[in-house]
Design an enzyme around this catalytic site. Structure first.
Site, PDB file in Angstrom:
ATOM      1  N   HIS A  51       0.855  -1.188   0.000  1.00  0.00           N
ATOM      2  CA  HIS A  51       0.000   0.000   0.000  1.00  0.00           C
ATOM      3  C   HIS A  51       0.893   1.241   0.000  1.00  0.00           C
ATOM      4  O   HIS A  51       2.027   1.210   0.499  1.00  0.00           O
ATOM      5  CB  HIS A  51      -0.879   0.038   1.246  1.00  0.00           C
ATOM      6  CG  HIS A  51      -1.972  -0.976   1.247  1.00  0.00           C
ATOM      7  ND1 HIS A  51      -3.128  -0.791   1.966  1.00  0.00           N
ATOM      8  CD2 HIS A  51      -2.088  -2.185   0.655  1.00  0.00           C
ATOM      9  CE1 HIS A  51      -3.924  -1.836   1.799  1.00  0.00           C
ATOM     10  NE2 HIS A  51      -3.307  -2.699   1.013  1.00  0.00           N
ATOM     11  N   GLU A  53       0.903   3.901   1.814  1.00  0.00           N
ATOM     12  CA  GLU A  53       1.362   4.322   3.145  1.00  0.00           C
ATOM     13  C   GLU A  53       2.546   3.480   3.623  1.00  0.00           C
ATOM     14  O   GLU A  53       3.530   4.020   4.146  1.00  0.00           O
ATOM     15  CB  GLU A  53       0.224   4.211   4.174  1.00  0.00           C
ATOM     16  CG  GLU A  53      -0.986   5.047   3.849  1.00  0.00           C
ATOM     17  CD  GLU A  53      -2.079   4.296   3.108  1.00  0.00           C
ATOM     18  OE1 GLU A  53      -3.269   4.561   3.388  1.00  0.00           O
ATOM     19  OE2 GLU A  53      -1.756   3.445   2.255  1.00  0.00           O
ATOM     20  N   CYS A  81      -6.307   2.016   5.774  1.00  0.00           N
ATOM     21  CA  CYS A  81      -6.952   0.762   6.188  1.00  0.00           C
ATOM     22  C   CYS A  81      -6.373   0.323   7.545  1.00  0.00           C
ATOM     23  O   CYS A  81      -5.457   0.970   8.070  1.00  0.00           O
ATOM     24  CB  CYS A  81      -6.688  -0.311   5.120  1.00  0.00           C
ATOM     25  SG  CYS A  81      -4.967  -0.879   5.083  1.00  0.00           S
ATOM     26  N   CYS A  84      -2.484  -0.195   7.402  1.00  0.00           N
ATOM     27  CA  CYS A  84      -1.736   1.050   7.266  1.00  0.00           C
ATOM     28  C   CYS A  84      -1.853   1.918   8.515  1.00  0.00           C
ATOM     29  O   CYS A  84      -0.878   2.546   8.934  1.00  0.00           O
ATOM     30  CB  CYS A  84      -2.190   1.800   6.024  1.00  0.00           C
ATOM     31  SG  CYS A  84      -1.759   0.912   4.508  1.00  0.00           S
TER      32      CYS A  84
END
Length: 152
Positions: A51, A53, A81, A84
């Protein structure tokens, strides 16, 4: 809050979109300078943890040669999410700027609030920027995906 940093996060999201990745971008800032930027790469890397992040946190940690990012701020186009949000807590990022909420998996107040949670001893300063471009790029991406799926 610096809108220029969200602009850079949006640029990252657009790069992700070109690779048919969910268009999310993130930048990490220290002393008013971008030290890391990333976009989603789950499909390309075949890695569920790739992801924006997470990738930005890894890059910033390498730049600073430290896992503690307590003097840093993150700008991200989509509300993080659970994974993250946990990484943001663990990295000690002090402030989080979010472009749009995630009603399906957001963990900064939409579905859960992991980053401001007494039980987790987490008190990250969250600032909602509500940039329509951040939600718009996602809406259009998923519209195209659904349309493409219907053609198959």
């Amino acid at each position: 809050m610096n809108k220029m940093f969200m602009e850079k996060a949006l640029e990252e999201a657009k790069i992700a979109e070109k690779f048919d990745e969910v268009p999310v971008g993130a930048v990490i800032v220290k002393d008013n300078k971008i030290i890391a930027s990333a976009h989603n790469l789950r499909e390309i890397r075949k890695d569920p943890t790739a992801h924006a992040e997470i990738l930005a946190i890894k890059e910033a940690s390498q730049v600073l040669n430290d896992w503690r990012l307590s003097e840093c701020e993150m700008y991200v186009t989509l509300e993080p999410c659970p994974m993250c949000a946990g990484a943001i807590i663990q990295s000690r990022i002090r402030k989080l700027y979010i472009g749009t909420f995630d009603p399906a998996a957001g963990c900064c107040g939409s579905v859960l609030n992991v980053v401001q949670n007494d039980s987790l001893n987490s008190f990250i300063d969250v600032k909602w920027m509500y940039d329509e471009r951040c939600s718009g790029i996602l809406v259009e991406f998923f519209k195209r995906k659904r349309y493409k799926d219907r053609l198959i």
